[in-house]
Structures are given as C-alpha cells and as structure tokens.
Design a protein around this motif. Structure first.
Motif, PDB file in Angstrom:
ATOM      1  N   UNK A  72      -0.620 -13.252   6.743  1.00  0.00           N
ATOM      2  CA  UNK A  72      -0.379 -11.818   6.624  1.00  0.00           C
ATOM      3  C   UNK A  72       1.057 -11.518   6.203  1.00  0.00           C
ATOM      4  N   UNK A  73       2.024 -12.277   6.733  1.00  0.00           N
ATOM      5  CA  UNK A  73       3.427 -12.089   6.327  1.00  0.00           C
ATOM      6  C   UNK A  73       3.611 -12.381   4.844  1.00  0.00           C
ATOM      7  N   UNK A  74       3.042 -13.495   4.393  1.00  0.00           N
ATOM      8  CA  UNK A  74       3.170 -13.865   2.981  1.00  0.00           C
ATOM      9  C   UNK A  74       2.452 -12.840   2.106  1.00  0.00           C
ATOM     10  N   UNK A  75       1.271 -12.397   2.522  1.00  0.00           N
ATOM     11  CA  UNK A  75       0.537 -11.379   1.776  1.00  0.00           C
ATOM     12  C   UNK A  75       1.342 -10.097   1.669  1.00  0.00           C
ATOM     13  N   UNK A  76       1.936  -9.673   2.783  1.00  0.00           N
ATOM     14  CA  UNK A  76       2.735  -8.454   2.780  1.00  0.00           C
ATOM     15  C   UNK A  76       3.934  -8.593   1.846  1.00  0.00           C
ATOM     16  N   UNK A  77       4.556  -9.748   1.847  1.00  0.00           N
ATOM     17  CA  UNK A  77       5.697  -9.982   0.972  1.00  0.00           C
ATOM     18  C   UNK A  77       5.279  -9.941  -0.496  1.00  0.00           C
ATOM     19  N   UNK A  78       4.065 -10.373  -0.783  1.00  0.00           N
ATOM     20  CA  UNK A  78       3.593 -10.387  -2.172  1.00  0.00           C
ATOM     21  C   UNK A  78       3.223  -8.995  -2.653  1.00  0.00           C
ATOM     22  N   UNK A  79       2.543  -8.207  -1.817  1.00  0.00           N
ATOM     23  CA  UNK A  79       2.033  -6.920  -2.295  1.00  0.00           C
ATOM     24  C   UNK A  79       3.038  -5.782  -2.211  1.00  0.00           C
ATOM     25  N   UNK A  80       4.123  -5.937  -1.487  1.00  0.00           N
ATOM     26  CA  UNK A  80       5.127  -4.883  -1.412  1.00  0.00           C
ATOM     27  C   UNK A  80       6.169  -5.087  -2.500  1.00  0.00           C
ATOM     28  N   UNK A  81       6.735  -3.988  -2.996  1.00  0.00           N
ATOM     29  CA  UNK A  81       7.716  -4.128  -4.085  1.00  0.00           C
ATOM     30  C   UNK A  81       9.004  -4.835  -3.679  1.00  0.00           C
ATOM     31  N   UNK A  82       9.513  -4.582  -2.490  1.00  0.00           N
ATOM     32  CA  UNK A  82      10.729  -5.256  -2.041  1.00  0.00           C
ATOM     33  C   UNK A  82      10.375  -6.542  -1.322  1.00  0.00           C
ATOM     34  N   UNK A  83      11.200  -7.547  -1.475  1.00  0.00           N
ATOM     35  CA  UNK A  83      10.926  -8.816  -0.813  1.00  0.00           C
ATOM     36  C   UNK A  83      11.566  -8.838   0.565  1.00  0.00           C
TER      37      UNK A  83
END
Length: 158
Positions: A72-83
C-alpha cells in the motif's frame, strides 16, 4: 513419525472423507488433527511441534501484514504526484547466526516491497538493507530487529 507429517496426513484424510478438495476443508482437517495430536501429547516423546507451529503461524501472519502495508505504501507513492519515498541503506546488526537464519531474514526482507537486502558484512553480524521509506534510521532498524528477525529466530530456535 514427524508430527507435522502426521498432521498433514490427518488433513488429507479429512479432506478426502468430506469429498471436497477446498483449502478450507484442508485447514479445518489440519486444525482438528492438531487438536487430536495435542490431546494425545503424553503418548509420544518430547517434541517442539506444539511450540513451533503457533510461532510459525505468528511469523506468517506478521509477514503478510507487513507485505500488505508495504504494498500500500509503494502503491500510494506511485499514484500520488509527489514522492514520499526517502531511500537509504542502513546496517542492521543481526542476532541471527546460522546460514539458514540469515538466509530467511534476508529473503523475507527482500520479498517485502520497499526493502531489499543488499549485503552481509564479512563477519556476518550486520545485514545492509536498502529501505525505500527511511524516516528514522534507528526506528527502522528496531522495527526489523524486533519484528521480522525476532519472529524468524523464535521459529528457527524453538
């Protein structure tokens, strides 16, 4: 005979008698077999099976939760514009000593998204881990030691 193999045999017989080849019927058969073996414990020699199985289930559950959270953390990092990732490599001092203990800890860490075992020190006391979300080095180090490594050692040394 190994009690684990006997318990698997109970589960297979139970599944066959039910006539359903589902994982649920196998797990129910395994649980019933475990209870039967536990109640008949005085009939056979000293065994660590009844200590090791609950610890193994604990390790599997912990790993699956960590796997879900990391995904979920990696997914969130991928789909959000800011890293939100802050990658880094840390050294984790190991309590694991045997080849098998180190192998299991390192590979379970590598299977979890966001962490990767990079190297092992020459003296085999420090595992170097690449962490994708490194907020606090000491907190991450303690999470690995008190989480995954502790549970692996409980299973391996029981």
């Amino acid at each position: 005979m190994n009690l684990f193999v006997l318990n698997i045999g109970f589960a297979v017989v139970f599944t066959t008698l039910l006539g359903r080849g589902t994982i649920i019927s196998f797990l129910v058969g395994f649980f019933i077999g475990y209870l039967a073996l536990w109640f008949s414990q005085p009939l056979y020699q000293e065994t660590s099976y009844f200590k090791k199985l609950p610890k193994t289930i604990n390790l599997i559950g912990y790993f699956l939760v960590e796997l879900l959270v990391s995904n979920l953390k990696v997914l969130w990092d991928i789909i959000t514009p800011g890293h939100i990732n802050r990658p880094g490599i840390i050294g984790v001092p190991l309590a694991a000593r045997t080849d098998l203990e180190i192998f299991v800890v390192a590979n379970l860490l590598s299977l979890t998204p966001g962490t990767l075992s990079v190297d092992l020190s020459e003296d085999r006391t420090t595992l170097y881990v690449h962490v994708m979300f490194l907020d606090d080095v000491e907190q991450t180090r303690q999470a690995i030691k008190n989480g995954l490594e502790r549970r692996v050692l409980e299973v391996m040394r029981a």
